[in-house]
Design a protein around this motif. Structure first.
Motif, PDB file in Angstrom:
ATOM      1  N   ARG A  33     -26.557  -4.585 -43.817  1.00 36.15           N
ATOM      2  CA  ARG A  33     -25.240  -4.135 -43.364  1.00 36.15           C
ATOM      3  C   ARG A  33     -25.153  -2.611 -43.269  1.00 36.15           C
ATOM      4  O   ARG A  33     -24.565  -2.065 -42.331  1.00 36.15           O
ATOM      5  N   ILE A  34     -25.769  -1.904 -44.203  1.00 39.23           N
ATOM      6  CA  ILE A  34     -25.730  -0.434 -44.197  1.00 39.23           C
ATOM      7  C   ILE A  34     -26.470   0.102 -42.971  1.00 39.23           C
ATOM      8  O   ILE A  34     -25.977   0.998 -42.280  1.00 39.23           O
ATOM      9  N   GLN A  35     -27.648  -0.452 -42.710  1.00 32.21           N
ATOM     10  CA  GLN A  35     -28.396  -0.058 -41.515  1.00 32.21           C
ATOM     11  C   GLN A  35     -27.600  -0.418 -40.261  1.00 32.21           C
ATOM     12  O   GLN A  35     -27.572   0.343 -39.301  1.00 32.21           O
ATOM     13  N   GLY A  36     -26.976  -1.588 -40.287  1.00 26.15           N
ATOM     14  CA  GLY A  36     -26.160  -2.026 -39.153  1.00 26.15           C
ATOM     15  C   GLY A  36     -25.012  -1.078 -38.877  1.00 26.15           C
ATOM     16  O   GLY A  36     -24.676  -0.805 -37.723  1.00 26.15           O
ATOM     17  N   HIS A  37     -24.406  -0.555 -39.942  1.00 29.32           N
ATOM     18  CA  HIS A  37     -23.320   0.411 -39.773  1.00 29.32           C
ATOM     19  C   HIS A  37     -23.837   1.674 -39.090  1.00 29.32           C
ATOM     20  O   HIS A  37     -23.190   2.212 -38.179  1.00 29.32           O
ATOM     21  N   ALA A  38     -25.010   2.149 -39.506  1.00 33.33           N
ATOM     22  CA  ALA A  38     -25.596   3.344 -38.886  1.00 33.33           C
ATOM     23  C   ALA A  38     -25.911   3.094 -37.413  1.00 33.33           C
ATOM     24  O   ALA A  38     -25.660   3.949 -36.560  1.00 33.33           O
ATOM     25  N   ILE A  39     -26.428   1.913 -37.105  1.00 28.78           N
ATOM     26  CA  ILE A  39     -26.734   1.544 -35.712  1.00 28.78           C
ATOM     27  C   ILE A  39     -25.442   1.507 -34.903  1.00 28.78           C
ATOM     28  O   ILE A  39     -25.381   2.005 -33.775  1.00 28.78           O
TER      29      ILE A  39
END
Length: 104
Positions: A33-39
């Motif tokens: 989810r954290i990586q997804g937020h950055a994406i």
């Protein structure tokens, strides 16, 4: 019904009843989810807003309540909703983005 999806190397044909290999791979992965937020911030926030509450594009708050994982992936990669561009990230990047969208 047949759906044509433009991939990076050309057209692929997917049947609505059977997920494409890309979709199967995305759904088999655990997204971050954290990586997804950055994406999302890099690729989507310009239209959907920094908090996904809408701007040029619609709000994505609660989007997973009315769209399945499969439909969310198809929406992102298809480019069928102008002015949203076609976007087909790697399966892991898509899984991460999906995880973020489901958290909204």
């Amino acid at each position: 019904m047949v759906v044509l999806i433009m991939g990076l190397l050309g057209f692929t044909i997917g049947y609505l009843d059977q997920p494409s290999p890309y979709l199967r791979e995305v759904l088999a992965l655990e997204g971050d989810r954290i990586q997804g937020h950055a994406i999302f911030q890099m690729n989507c926030a310009g239209c959907h807003g920094l908090e996904a509450k809408g701007k040029v594009g619609p709000s994505l708050q609660g989007v997973s309540e009315h769209k399945s994982k499969r439909r969310l992936v198809e929406q992102v990669i298809s480019g069928k909703t102008p002015p949203m561009p076609q976007f087909q990230p790697s399966p892991q990047v898509m899984a991460d983005l999906l995880s973020y969208l489901e958290s909204l």
